[in-house]
Design a protein around this motif. Structure first.
Motif, mmCIF file in Angstrom:
data_model
loop_
_atom_site.group_PDB
_atom_site.id
_atom_site.type_symbol
_atom_site.label_atom_id
_atom_site.label_comp_id
_atom_site.label_asym_id
_atom_site.label_seq_id
_atom_site.Cartn_x
_atom_site.Cartn_y
_atom_site.Cartn_z
ATOM 1 N N MET A 1 0.852 -1.189 0.000
ATOM 2 C CA MET A 1 0.000 0.000 0.000
ATOM 3 C C MET A 1 0.891 1.244 0.000
ATOM 4 N N HIS A 2 0.604 2.165 -0.911
ATOM 5 C CA HIS A 2 1.362 3.409 -1.043
ATOM 6 C C HIS A 2 0.404 4.552 -0.743
ATOM 7 N N TYR A 3 0.754 5.393 0.234
ATOM 8 C CA TYR A 3 -0.169 6.449 0.626
ATOM 9 C C TYR A 3 0.555 7.658 1.200
ATOM 10 N N ARG A 4 -0.186 8.748 1.268
ATOM 11 C CA ARG A 4 0.289 9.992 1.900
ATOM 12 C C ARG A 4 -0.243 10.023 3.323
ATOM 13 N N MET A 5 0.642 10.323 4.270
ATOM 14 C CA MET A 5 0.252 10.473 5.667
ATOM 15 C C MET A 5 0.386 11.947 6.043
ATOM 16 N N ILE A 6 -0.737 12.522 6.468
ATOM 17 C CA ILE A 6 -0.785 13.929 6.861
ATOM 18 C C ILE A 6 -1.068 13.965 8.355
ATOM 19 N N LEU A 7 -0.078 14.411 9.120
ATOM 20 C CA LEU A 7 -0.234 14.468 10.577
ATOM 21 C C LEU A 7 -0.967 15.746 10.965
ATOM 22 N N PRO A 8 -1.904 15.650 11.898
ATOM 23 C CA PRO A 8 -2.673 16.848 12.279
ATOM 24 C C PRO A 8 -1.791 17.892 12.965
ATOM 25 N N GLY A 9 -1.945 19.131 12.542
ATOM 26 C CA GLY A 9 -1.255 20.241 13.180
ATOM 27 C C GLY A 9 0.244 20.273 12.975
ATOM 28 N N GLU A 10 0.765 19.435 12.115
ATOM 29 C CA GLU A 10 2.208 19.379 11.898
ATOM 30 C C GLU A 10 2.652 20.466 10.935
ATOM 31 N N THR A 11 3.823 20.991 11.187
ATOM 32 C CA THR A 11 4.433 21.920 10.251
ATOM 33 C C THR A 11 5.458 21.196 9.385
ATOM 34 N N GLU A 12 5.730 19.942 9.729
ATOM 35 C CA GLU A 12 6.646 19.120 8.942
ATOM 36 C C GLU A 12 5.951 18.697 7.654
ATOM 37 N N PRO A 13 6.737 18.319 6.641
ATOM 38 C CA PRO A 13 6.106 17.856 5.400
ATOM 39 C C PRO A 13 5.310 16.567 5.628
ATOM 40 N N ASP A 14 4.327 16.341 4.766
ATOM 41 C CA ASP A 14 3.606 15.068 4.785
ATOM 42 C C ASP A 14 4.615 13.949 4.544
ATOM 43 N N GLN A 15 4.203 12.733 4.850
ATOM 44 C CA GLN A 15 5.061 11.574 4.647
ATOM 45 C C GLN A 15 4.501 10.710 3.518
ATOM 46 N N ALA A 16 5.384 10.225 2.668
ATOM 47 C CA ALA A 16 5.029 9.198 1.690
ATOM 48 C C ALA A 16 5.355 7.870 2.357
ATOM 49 N N VAL A 17 4.387 6.970 2.380
ATOM 50 C CA VAL A 17 4.546 5.706 3.089
ATOM 51 C C VAL A 17 4.251 4.547 2.145
ATOM 52 N N VAL A 18 5.065 3.508 2.254
ATOM 53 C CA VAL A 18 4.801 2.237 1.585
ATOM 54 C C VAL A 18 4.809 1.174 2.668
ATOM 55 N N ASP A 19 3.684 0.503 2.824
ATOM 56 C CA ASP A 19 3.566 -0.631 3.739
ATOM 57 C C ASP A 19 3.581 -1.903 2.915
ATOM 58 N N ILE A 20 4.294 -2.900 3.404
ATOM 59 C CA ILE A 20 4.298 -4.222 2.789
ATOM 60 C C ILE A 20 3.789 -5.197 3.844
ATOM 61 N N TRP A 21 2.693 -5.858 3.513
ATOM 62 C CA TRP A 21 2.066 -6.812 4.419
ATOM 63 C C TRP A 21 2.185 -8.211 3.818
ATOM 64 N N ARG A 22 2.609 -9.196 4.611
ATOM 65 C CA ARG A 22 2.561 -10.595 4.173
ATOM 66 C C ARG A 22 1.399 -11.242 4.897
ATOM 67 N N MET A 23 0.522 -11.863 4.124
ATOM 68 C CA MET A 23 -0.701 -12.429 4.686
ATOM 69 C C MET A 23 -0.756 -13.931 4.434
ATOM 70 N N VAL A 24 -1.209 -14.651 5.446
ATOM 71 C CA VAL A 24 -1.395 -16.100 5.349
ATOM 72 C C VAL A 24 -2.760 -16.425 5.944
ATOM 73 N N ASP A 25 -3.570 -17.118 5.178
ATOM 74 C CA ASP A 25 -4.904 -17.522 5.635
ATOM 75 C C ASP A 25 -5.724 -16.354 6.173
ATOM 76 N N GLY A 26 -5.646 -15.211 5.476
ATOM 77 C CA GLY A 26 -6.453 -14.047 5.845
ATOM 78 C C GLY A 26 -5.947 -13.252 7.028
ATOM 79 N N LYS A 27 -4.728 -13.546 7.495
ATOM 80 C CA LYS A 27 -4.138 -12.824 8.628
ATOM 81 C C LYS A 27 -2.811 -12.203 8.207
ATOM 82 N N ILE A 28 -2.535 -11.017 8.745
ATOM 83 C CA ILE A 28 -1.243 -10.374 8.500
ATOM 84 C C ILE A 28 -0.226 -11.024 9.426
#
Length: 127
Positions: free
Chosen positions: A79-106
């Motif tokens: 999953m590739h997404y933008r993370m915007i933290l509330p009230g932050e003056t820092e730049p937004d974060q670009a995030v890539v999560d990699i999940w390995r799933m087995v039998d419907g569970k992470i």
């Protein structure tokens, strides 16, 4: 070799969990995480209960998450997404999560994060 049925099922599960999480329902992850969940990101704990306790207090729990894309192949969902933290003056974060799933569970998780640069630095966009 890709198993399209497994990939599609895992993608749907991950997207449903992401939607619930972004809506503020952190407990929705409880049904997705395997009891022996392994975390590969530095500073984040492994184990379902420890990870849930950690993530509930982490900045991501209160952030706005804008999903850009989801890629699934067999047991992996990315999953590739933008993370915007509330009230932050820092730049937004670009995030890539990699999940390995087995039998419907992470069962495992990796992530990569970076600040979103100014548009002039990335003329073709980050997302």
């Amino acid at each position: 070799m890709t198993n399209d049925n497994t990939a599609l099922r895992n993608k749907e599960l991950a997207m449903r969990g992401f939607a619930e999480f972004t809506a503020g329902n952190i407990d929705a992850l409880r049904t997705l995480l395997h009891d022996n969940f392994l975390e590969h990101s530095p500073g984040n704990p492994s184990g379902k209960d420890a990870f849930l306790e950690f993530i509930a207090q982490a900045p991501v729990a209160g952030a706005t998450l804008e999903l850009a894309r989801v890629i699934a192949d067999d047991e992996y969902v990315v999953m590739h997404y933008r993370m915007i933290l509330p009230g932050e003056t820092e730049p937004d974060q670009a995030v890539v999560d990699i999940w390995r799933m087995v039998d419907g569970k992470i069962v495992e998780h990796w992530d990569v994060m970076q600040p979103v640069p100014e548009p002039v630095q990335i003329p073709h966009g980050m997302f």
